[in-house]
Motif scaffolding. Structure first.
Motif, short mmCIF file in Angstrom:
data_model
loop_
_atom_site.label_atom_id
_atom_site.label_comp_id
_atom_site.label_asym_id
_atom_site.label_seq_id
_atom_site.Cartn_x
_atom_site.Cartn_y
_atom_site.Cartn_z
N ASN A 72 -42.37 45.12 4.69
CA ASN A 72 -40.97 45.04 5.12
C ASN A 72 -40.53 46.33 5.80
N PHE A 73 -41.01 47.46 5.31
CA PHE A 73 -40.68 48.74 5.96
C PHE A 73 -41.19 48.73 7.39
N TYR A 74 -42.41 48.26 7.59
CA TYR A 74 -43.00 48.21 8.93
C TYR A 74 -42.20 47.28 9.83
N LYS A 75 -41.85 46.11 9.31
CA LYS A 75 -41.06 45.16 10.10
C LYS A 75 -39.72 45.77 10.49
N LYS A 76 -39.08 46.42 9.54
CA LYS A 76 -37.74 46.97 9.81
C LYS A 76 -37.80 48.19 10.71
N SER A 77 -38.78 49.05 10.51
CA SER A 77 -38.79 50.32 11.25
C SER A 77 -39.58 50.29 12.55
N VAL A 78 -40.51 49.35 12.70
CA VAL A 78 -41.34 49.33 13.90
C VAL A 78 -41.12 48.04 14.71
#
Length: 191
Positions: free
Chosen positions: A23-29
């Motif tokens: 989820n961090f990757y989806k949100k930040s990248v």
């Protein structure tokens, strides 16, 4: 106590933890990359398609496909499917559950040829209501300023990284027939 979800590694038949960083990757990248791409295509319309009842993602997608098909047929004639995607209604549709309702709805960022804008505003809501009896459709023209477009895109993507929404957004070209289907239709061999 920390709970881990596991998926099976197909090659080693070993469980692999689903990383919370997804989820961090989806949100930040991925979300910023999607925002940039949407800015580049310059959508002209912001549309909210509501079902106002319990609706699955599969049913929601099917309703959007039917709505888009009726819109294209009314705007471009019965052979609309032969036109390139950039000469028809084109949209990204982002699913969302929640906000003011607990029911699924979609935020669409759409564009179509300028010559069809007036007729589109006259037809879009009624075609949606014919397809989704409990539904509602809100159609708004996006302002010409880039900050207007950025604000609309940010709003539509606000929950893209929640509840699997990123994995379920729709690009209207997914509904277009494949080149082989189009060629068979032109030859009159589609069943």
């Amino acid at each position: 106590m920390q709970i881990h979800h596991f998926q099976t590694n197909q090659h080693q038949n070993q469980p692999n933890p689903v990383l919370p960083e997804t989820n961090f990757y989806k949100k930040s990248v991925l979300s910023p990359a999607l925002q940039s791409m949407l800015l580049d295509i310059e959508p002209q319309w912001h549309i909210t398609a509501n079902f106002n009842r319990e609706t699955s993602l599969r049913t929601g997608s099917a309703k959007l496909k039917t709505w888009a098909s009726f819109i294209d047929r009314k705007l471009f004639g019965r052979n609309y499917y032969k036109k390139p995607n950039d000469q028809r209604l084109f949209f990204f549709a982002f699913p969302e559950i929640g906000s003011e309702s607990e029911f699924l709805h979609y935020h669409l960022l759409a564009k179509l040829p300028e010559t069809r804008h007036q007729k589109f505003t006259e037809l879009a809501e009624q075609i949606w209501l014919d397809e989704v009896k409990t539904g509602s459709l809100y159609v708004q023209r996006i302002g010409n300023d880039e900050s207007d477009l950025q604000r609309v895109i940010s709003y539509d993507l606000k929950d893209i990284w929640k509840r699997g929404n990123y994995d379920n957004f729709i690009i209207s070209s997914e509904f277009a027939p494949s080149p082989s289907e189009t060629s068979r239709a032109q030859q009159g061999t589609v069943q």
